[in-house]
Design an enzyme around this catalytic site. Structure first.
Site, short mmCIF file in Angstrom:
data_model
loop_
_atom_site.label_atom_id
_atom_site.label_comp_id
_atom_site.label_asym_id
_atom_site.label_seq_id
_atom_site.Cartn_x
_atom_site.Cartn_y
_atom_site.Cartn_z
N GLN A 1 -12.67 0.77 0.89
CA GLN A 1 -13.00 2.00 0.15
C GLN A 1 -13.71 1.68 -1.16
O GLN A 1 -14.69 2.33 -1.53
CB GLN A 1 -11.71 2.79 -0.12
CG GLN A 1 -11.03 3.29 1.15
CD GLN A 1 -9.59 3.71 0.93
OE1 GLN A 1 -9.01 3.50 -0.13
NE2 GLN A 1 -8.98 4.33 1.95
N CYS B 1 -9.24 -1.88 4.05
CA CYS B 1 -8.55 -0.67 3.59
C CYS B 1 -8.94 -0.28 2.15
O CYS B 1 -10.06 0.16 1.95
CB CYS B 1 -7.05 -0.82 3.79
SG CYS B 1 -6.32 0.77 4.23
N GLU C 1 -5.24 -7.55 10.45
CA GLU C 1 -4.12 -8.49 10.37
C GLU C 1 -2.88 -7.95 11.07
O GLU C 1 -1.86 -8.64 11.17
CB GLU C 1 -3.80 -8.82 8.91
CG GLU C 1 -2.96 -7.80 8.15
CD GLU C 1 -3.73 -6.54 7.73
OE1 GLU C 1 -4.92 -6.42 8.10
OE2 GLU C 1 -3.16 -5.68 7.05
N GLY D 1 -2.62 3.78 -3.72
CA GLY D 1 -3.25 4.69 -4.68
C GLY D 1 -4.67 5.11 -4.33
O GLY D 1 -5.16 4.88 -3.22
N GLY E 1 -4.41 -1.96 -0.59
CA GLY E 1 -3.63 -1.63 -1.78
C GLY E 1 -3.32 -0.14 -1.85
O GLY E 1 -3.87 0.65 -1.09
N HIS F 1 -6.42 -2.26 9.81
CA HIS F 1 -5.78 -3.53 9.46
C HIS F 1 -5.89 -4.56 10.58
O HIS F 1 -5.01 -4.63 11.45
CB HIS F 1 -4.31 -3.28 9.10
CG HIS F 1 -4.18 -2.58 7.79
ND1 HIS F 1 -4.09 -3.26 6.60
CD2 HIS F 1 -4.21 -1.28 7.48
CE1 HIS F 1 -4.04 -2.39 5.61
NE2 HIS F 1 -4.11 -1.17 6.11
N SER G 1 0.82 -1.22 0.00
CA SER G 1 0.00 0.00 0.00
C SER G 1 0.85 1.27 0.00
O SER G 1 0.33 2.36 -0.21
CB SER G 1 -0.93 0.02 1.21
OG SER G 1 -1.81 -1.08 1.17
N GLY H 1 -4.64 7.02 3.32
CA GLY H 1 -4.64 8.46 3.06
C GLY H 1 -5.94 8.92 2.43
O GLY H 1 -6.15 10.11 2.21
N PHE H 2 -6.81 7.95 2.10
CA PHE H 2 -8.14 8.26 1.58
C PHE H 2 -9.14 7.76 2.62
O PHE H 2 -8.81 6.93 3.46
CB PHE H 2 -8.39 7.55 0.24
CG PHE H 2 -7.56 8.10 -0.89
CD1 PHE H 2 -8.11 9.04 -1.77
CD2 PHE H 2 -6.24 7.72 -1.07
CE1 PHE H 2 -7.35 9.56 -2.81
CE2 PHE H 2 -5.47 8.24 -2.11
CZ PHE H 2 -6.02 9.17 -2.98
N ASN I 1 -2.99 2.34 7.86
CA ASN I 1 -2.19 2.92 6.79
C ASN I 1 -3.11 3.33 5.66
O ASN I 1 -3.37 2.56 4.74
CB ASN I 1 -1.16 1.90 6.28
CG ASN I 1 -0.58 2.31 4.95
OD1 ASN I 1 -0.57 3.50 4.62
ND2 ASN I 1 -0.09 1.36 4.18
#
Ligand SMILES: NC(=O)CC[C@H](N)C(=O)O
Length: 397
Positions: free
Chosen positions: A288, A284, A370, A257, A255, A368, A62, A328-329, A326
């Site tokens: 989204q 994540c 995991e 982007g 992932g 996350h 990611s 950013g969106f 982790n």
């Protein structure tokens, strides 16, 4: 975030012995001592507050397109090994450290972090004022920057600045296509680890198709350890191809982007799976894109969440979990249709951390479960997915 290039910039002078520099799009320079690979790389500069697990962080797919500032000052003390990796090919663009990376002291270390970064093509800088950089990211958002390591100490700062300013930024960028698997495969721990049958499920109960947008290994491992046979498929796999595997459930991975950019091809596939009524679990980026497939929207946060101690409230139970994050969106809460409920919420900034869908065996989380690195408070979510698959099977529908 894309920064406009200023017309003329005065760069801060190079201190004696500086062999590496982080040059931001606005011309700010952070000088330091180079380590890892030599050369230059461009990316979005973010920070991660985790105190442990730097090798897992550096190998999390990611982080494609990003340069990580580690706020914890001592990174590298336990070296690097062959096991604590979330992917075999790190996608991160660079790493910034406060203290010098010392010789490793740990029985598991097979090499130093410096040597490991060199062989994995990761450019690093030690001696950065990571507090100043982190405060800047918090105040002004994540800037684009170029990280450069030049052992002879020669830098063309204007060229490095321009590279950062010309980089389009993560908004609108599909990076899943760069880090997804090349072909379908079955997850098998023994393929990845030396040693016999480590964590192996002899007789898996459920068959999960995991769509790999840049999946962390520990997610696949957690699914397998929860009793699932895991078939991993590339990001561009269509709904028909997914359903042809006759899965009991479908998993959407994390992932890199912009979810909207990857969603161009992923959303129709997710919608096809939703229409088939299969149990579905997203983490994540997968969370989204599930929101997008359900008719919601995502947007880029000013300051993302990256660390291993983020408190999240489970709104159904009132319990607080300490989570690994982790991203950013984020999912725009107001954009969600009426049958989609927010199940978890960040106690840092109130943003959406989980979704459930009324009357469907479908849920997702922004964080996350995991871990890797981080606490395992949220591991129960894998059991929740397994329960949904078992219920679906026993209902015979
Ligand atoms: N870890 C992830 O899956 C990150 C999702 C997405 N790329 C984000 O930054 O928000």
């Amino acid at each position: 975030m894309q920064q406009k290039a200023p017309d003329s910039v005065t760069f801060s002078p190079q201190p004696p012995g500086a062999t590496a520099a982080l040059v931001l799009a606005d011309g700010t320079v952070f000088w330091g001592k180079g380590l890892g690979a030599t050369g230059a790389a461009v990316g979005e500069v973010v920070f991660n507050t985790a105190m442990t697990g730097y090798q897992e962080v550096l190998t999390d797919p990611s982080y494609a397109g990003q340069i990580i500032t580690f706020t914890f000052p001592h990174i590298g003390n336990v070296g690097a090994n062959l096991e604590d990796i979330e992917s075999t090919t790190p996608a991160v663009r660079g790493a910034l450290f406060r203290a010098d990376v010392t010789q490793p002291s740990n029985w598991r270390a097979t090499r130093s972090l410096d040597a490991w970064m060199t062989s994995n093509g990761i450019v690093g800088i030690a001696g950065i004022d990571t507090r100043a950089l982190t405060r800047r990211i918090r105040e002004k958002g994540a800037p684009n920057g170029t990280i450069a390591h030049s052992p002879d100490g020669v830098f063309d700062l204007e060229d490095l600045r321009r590279k950062a300013a010309d980089w389009p930024g993560l908004l609108g960028m599909d990076l899943a296509k760069d880090v997804t698997c090349g072909q379908t495969y079955n997850w098998d721990e023994s393929l990845w680890r030396l040693g016999q049958g480590y964590g192996r499920q002899e007789s898996p109960v459920h068959h999960v198709v995991a769509v790999d947008y840049g999946a962390k290994r520990n997610i696949l491992r957690c699914l397998a350890n929860s009793g699932c046979k895991v078939t991993v498929v590339p990001a561009t796999t269509t709904a028909e191809e997914i359903l042809a595997h006759k899965p009991d459930g479908v998993f959407l991975s994390n992932g890199p982007g912009d979810p909207e950019a990857t969603g161009v091809y992923a959303v129709p596939a997710i919608q096809g799976v939703l229409n088939a009524g299969l149990p579905l679990f997203g983490i994540c980026l997968g969370h989204q894109m599930l929101a997008l497939a359900l008719g919601g929207k995502t947007h880029k946060m000013d300051t993302g969440h990256r660390g291993a101690n983020h408190p999240v409230k489970d709104l159904a139970t009132g319990k607080v979990e300490i989570t690994s994050q982790n991203h950013g969106f984020t999912v725009v809460e107001d954009s969600l249709p009426r049958d989609v409920a927010v199940s978890h919420r960040s106690l840092f900034d109130g943003t959406v951390e989980g979704l459930t869908v009324e009357g469907r065996p479908v849920f997702s989380v922004q964080y996350h479960p995991e871990a890797s690195p981080g606490p395992q408070d949220s591991h129960y979510l894998f059991d929740r997915f397994v329960t949904l698959m078992a219920e679906k099977k026993s209902s015979g529908t």
